[in-house]
Design an enzyme around this catalytic site. Structure first.
Site, PDB file in Angstrom:
ATOM      1  CG  ASP A 175     -30.414  10.834  16.954  1.00 10.74           C
ATOM      2  OD1 ASP A 175     -29.413  10.453  16.319  1.00 10.74           O
ATOM      3  OD2 ASP A 175     -30.415  11.826  17.702  1.00 10.74           O
ATOM      4  CB  THR A 177     -27.497  10.639  20.928  1.00  8.02           C
ATOM      5  OG1 THR A 177     -26.236  10.385  20.310  1.00  8.02           O
ATOM      6  CG2 THR A 177     -27.281  11.222  22.313  1.00  8.02           C
ATOM      7  CG  ASP A 408     -32.589  13.523  21.500  1.00  8.00           C
ATOM      8  OD1 ASP A 408     -32.127  13.756  20.366  1.00  8.00           O
ATOM      9  OD2 ASP A 408     -31.919  13.042  22.430  1.00  8.00           O
TER      10      ASP A 408
END
Length: 649
Positions: A175, A177, A408
């Site tokens: 990912d 971010t 996350d």
């Protein structure tokens, strides 16, 4: 729906009055979504502005949030080639154990006419040696030590086999971010357009006036403190307007927002902003207004004062970690819920191949096979939904890939569950950490090469240990079958095989399992071990049985013939150990030399010689044992040269 409400069911928007919904928990997209009529609203999201009405379409277990929770609760066993291969070895030996044991027992009892005590002793010695009893133990110890080493580097291993899985991964999905970038957003630079000296104070005042600032204004507020200007009127930020404004006593009216919403087409400042935004950065225009801005009437005529460039900061170690994986022939796929251009810009900074052509997942096909075709040529994806992330992992599996997934947020749960290895950030959501096999406690993606190194150490060293353990199992099978066919007394006492197992397998195997190993993983663990262990076991069995038979033909008593077989088998088994321990270094040579010294001590120290019923004197069987053993060791060397070529292929 009104500001502050959390949606508890899925539905379709029927009426919207400035309705904005934060779906960051579900999609990873940081900015609120401007909801229009007929838009899909998902459970688990929050209303951050405006109000509206929506009709429930999916409730209870059918809702999106409930589906995520249910998926997160499902048990998912890590796919471990090492564990599966060892289980196959044990299953194979289990099938052979009983028939070979029965052959050994009845041949000695009925055909060799030995006393039942000797029959049982020989049968037990043969059957017990067939079992690679220490292989599972050493595998578990090696993995446990790896877990302790990784814990020192702030990596929490939640499933033991996960240690070796990353060494087998050929595709890693990340990912943007929180993985490639630092959490949150930061002001990169401020480009002054006029001579106004109040830029910093104006930005601080505009950020402070927002009761619920979005991530962009949070970055501005973090950079510029509140000057405590007296607010007369304000217009809060809206994702539909894409600007906010405030009028301050003695300081006039200030506006901050998207340049395309505040400036006309063809404006020179807007063109400059578009050029900056082309690399994925977010650009805000700060300006003054000639009127008091109004949400309905607009901001008025804007005088540009500055351009504020805001972006997510690439982690200092991101580019180095990406380069490491690319060097190891591991493909890197960036999958994010953010804007495709922004994701591409960050991926380009990290050095991800293909970042110049990001793919907007809103046009991604529905069929998994079609998604696989897109993944073959594309590495960077934006606007990806949680279900699309899962579909992309499934599509990679269709291509035969071993996939690791990092994430996350709750939006990553489905993909983490589907991946061969799920990796969560320590600061991520509880659901993400719960389903992941590895948790990076300090959020440092740069620790991944250390995880790979530990996985390689475990895989490479357990392959070495498996070579010697399975060689023992095979020579026990061959010797037991030969003993049954020729109806002889078993060539070894149980204590002989216990000694050989300790000195040529158990003790050195323990140290080999914990030593450094940087060899790259190659698929086919089961086949490679069999290619080595089966012929090595056959050579060891043939040498030991030859020495045993020659000693008996020379008229030597049974104890002397058994000693000859034991010495020969030790020499050949030591040769197997040397080949398995390659590449040799001083420590490994020292371990092998120590095992030889211990065996010589057993042969020539009277107490141990009597204890283990072994001797090596001037009798002819001693010469037979050494010569046959050295010939067998030479055959092991020749066999290794041949099998090495097969194993590499």
């Amino acid at each position: 729906m009104k500001t502050g409400d959390q949606l508890v069911v899925d539905g379709v928007v029927l009426h919207a009055d400035g309705l904005e919904i934060d779906e960051s928990l579900l999609t990873g997209e940081a900015d609120p979504v401007d909801m229009q009529i007929d838009a899909q609203a998902m459970s688990g999201s929050f209303v951050v502005a405006g109000s509206g009405i929506y009709r429930a379409t999916r409730v209870g277990r059918d809702s999106f949030a409930a589906g995520l929770t249910e998926q997160a609760k499902k048990f998912h066993q890590t796919n471990s080639e090492l564990r599966d291969s060892i289980n196959r070895f044990i299953r194979l030996l289990s099938y052979l154990l009983l028939p070979v044991g029965l052959l050994l027992f009845f041949s000695q009892w009925l055909r060799a006419d030995l006393p039942i005590k000797e029959v049982l002793r020989g049968t037990i010695a043969g059957m017990v040696t067939m079992v690679p009893e220490g292989l599972v133990l050493l595998t578990s110890i090696a993995m446990a030590v790896a877990v302790i080493r990784l814990a020192a580097k702030k990596v929490l291993v939640q499933d033991l086999p996960a240690v070796e899985v990353l060494a087998r991964v050929d595709t890693i999905c990340v990912d943007k971010t929180g993985t490639l970038t630092e959490p949150g957003m930061q002001v990169r630079e401020v480009l002054t357009l006029g001579e106004n000296s109040n830029i910093g104070d104006a930005l601080g005042a505009l950020a402070a006036v927002e009761s619920s600032p979005n991530p962009t204004l949070q970055a501005v507020g973090a950079r510029y403190p509140n000057p405590l200007w007296a607010v007369q009127t304000s217009v809060p930020f809206s994702s539909s307007r894409k600007w906010s404004a405030a009028t301050y006593a003695g300081h006039g009216s200030w506006v901050v927002g998207a340049p395309e919403m505040l400036l006309s087409d063809g404006d020179k400042v807007r063109s400059q902003a578009d050029e900056i935004a082309a690399d994925g950065a977010r650009v805000l225009l700060l300006g003054t207004s000639d009127v008091i801005p109004d949400a309905e009437l607009g901001p008025g005529r804007i005088t540009p004062v500055a351009l504020i460039v805001i972006d997510q900061t690439l982690r200092p170690d991101a580019a180095e970690t990406v380069a490491y994986f690319l060097e190891q022939d591991v493909r890197v796929k960036v999958i994010s819920g953010d804007n495709a251009a922004t994701v591409g810009a960050i991926a380009a900074q990290a050095g991800v191949p293909g970042a110049e052509n990001p793919f907007d997942a809103r046009t991604l096909p529905q069929d998994t096979a079609d998604i696989a075709k897109v993944l073959e040529t594309t590495s960077v994806f934006g606007r990806v939904t949680p279900t699309q992330k899962q579909s992309m992992v499934d599509a990679l599996h269709l291509q035969g890939c071993t996939v690791a997934m990092t994430g996350d947020g709750v939006n990553d749960v489905l993909a983490l569950k589907s991946a061969d290895l799920g990796i969560a950030m320590g600061s991520g959501s509880g659901a993400t950490r719960a389903v992941a096999q590895l948790v990076l406690l300090d959020d440092k993606w740069s620790v991944m090469p250390s995880v790979v190194a530990e996985g390689r150490r475990v895989l490479g060293n357990i392959e070495r240990v498996a070579d010697v353990f399975l060689t023992k199992s095979f020579y026990a099978i061959f010797i037991s079958v030969a003993t049954g066919v020729f109806a002889l007394a078993f060539p070894f006492l149980p204590r002989h095989l216990s000694l050989l197992g300790a000195l040529t397998i158990g003790i050195p195997g323990f140290f080999l399992a914990l030593m450094p190993n940087t060899e790259r993983f190659r698929p086919g663990f089961f086949k490679r071990v069999l290619v080595f262990a089966a012929p090595a076991g056959a050579i060891a069995a043939l040498a030991a049985f030859t020495s045993y038979g020659l000693a008996l033909n020379l008229g030597e008593p049974l104890p002397s013939a058994q000693s000859a077989a034991t010495v020969t088998l030790f020499i050949v088994a030591t040769a197997v150990l040397v080949q398995s321990a390659r590449p040799l270094n001083l420590i490994r040579i020292g371990i092998v030399a120590l095992m030889i010294l211990l065996f010589l001590g057993v042969l020539f120290v009277p107490f141990f010689s009597k204890l283990f019923a072994l001797s090596l004197g001037p009798e002819r069987y001693s010469l037979v044992a050494i010569v046959v053993g050295l010939v067998g060791a030479g055959c092991i060397w020749v066999m290794t040269v041949i099998t090495d070529r097969w194993r590499r292929e």
